[in-house]
Design a protein around this motif. Sequence first.
Motif, mmCIF file in Angstrom:
data_model
loop_
_atom_site.group_PDB
_atom_site.id
_atom_site.type_symbol
_atom_site.label_atom_id
_atom_site.label_comp_id
_atom_site.label_asym_id
_atom_site.label_seq_id
_atom_site.Cartn_x
_atom_site.Cartn_y
_atom_site.Cartn_z
ATOM 1 N N LEU A 29 9.560 -2.200 5.647
ATOM 2 C CA LEU A 29 9.209 -3.533 6.158
ATOM 3 C C LEU A 29 7.692 -3.750 6.133
ATOM 4 O O LEU A 29 7.210 -4.828 5.781
ATOM 5 C CB LEU A 29 9.745 -3.706 7.581
ATOM 6 C CG LEU A 29 11.270 -3.757 7.724
ATOM 7 C CD1 LEU A 29 11.669 -3.803 9.197
ATOM 8 C CD2 LEU A 29 11.829 -4.964 6.984
ATOM 9 N N ALA A 30 6.941 -2.720 6.504
ATOM 10 C CA ALA A 30 5.478 -2.834 6.484
ATOM 11 C C ALA A 30 4.976 -3.034 5.060
ATOM 12 O O ALA A 30 4.062 -3.834 4.805
ATOM 13 C CB ALA A 30 4.845 -1.592 7.105
ATOM 14 N N GLY A 31 5.577 -2.318 4.117
ATOM 15 C CA GLY A 31 5.173 -2.483 2.720
ATOM 16 C C GLY A 31 5.431 -3.877 2.195
ATOM 17 O O GLY A 31 4.615 -4.457 1.481
ATOM 18 N N ILE A 32 6.604 -4.433 2.559
ATOM 19 C CA ILE A 32 6.923 -5.795 2.134
ATOM 20 C C ILE A 32 5.932 -6.796 2.718
ATOM 21 O O ILE A 32 5.467 -7.717 2.033
ATOM 22 C CB ILE A 32 8.364 -6.151 2.550
ATOM 23 C CG1 ILE A 32 9.369 -5.306 1.765
ATOM 24 C CG2 ILE A 32 8.643 -7.637 2.335
ATOM 25 C CD1 ILE A 32 10.804 -5.464 2.228
ATOM 26 N N ALA A 33 5.584 -6.623 4.004
ATOM 27 C CA ALA A 33 4.645 -7.531 4.654
ATOM 28 C C ALA A 33 3.266 -7.460 3.997
ATOM 29 O O ALA A 33 2.622 -8.495 3.752
ATOM 30 C CB ALA A 33 4.534 -7.196 6.137
#
Length: 234
Positions: A29-33
């Motif tokens: 999720l952090a990577g997508i953000a």
Amino acid sequence: MSIKVEVQPGGPTGPGAQIAPSWPMLRTLAGIAILSGLLVVLVYQATKPIIAENERILTEQAVFEVLPGAVSKVDFVLTDQGLAPAGEGAVGVTVFAGFGADGRLRGIAFPGAARGYQDVIQFLFGYDPACECIIGSKVLRSTETPGLGDKIDSDPAFLENFVSLDASLNPEGTGLANPIVLVAHGTKTDPWQIDGISGATISGKAMARAANDAAERFVPNIRRDLAKLAAAAP
């Protein structure tokens, strides 16, 4: 890709149990953000010069629209010390001196803005020092309701208000002798009044405020530095 979940220690294990996301899920999720944010920045940086150039072209076209008879222009900047030629390190709001084919000063275009029904409306006004009046107007940016609020930039009868709208100064030269105001349709009696338009009352009031505030700000400086402006013919 499989995602593991872990039950919080000491928590319930039945159907209503709270399941905490595992580290791989949080990392994904952090990577997508981060990727989404990076793409937004890249798109903004790529389109910024294109948008700026389009705005410059639109403003340049508007200058000649609000200053009838002008075929060339010279940019000035309003600083704390008055009007100064643009591009000489001066910082401030840009105004445009328009000149005819004979090199004579036709007028000065300056910006104005006021909040309408939807958002702030940005204008450009043309001022003729010979008649001490506003001789043209153009909406540069607006999100007003199509067919209603946008009448202020398309209705011929309403635009007649800006063919010779009085913007003369008080005896001290510090501000307008009379405030520019919008009046109810059919009740205009003075040259500094704007005859209203049905269906666009809020936008019309915004235009009157913008014209008044801009004239209060720019016209005293234009009158004081008129010789400098006239001598800047290209």
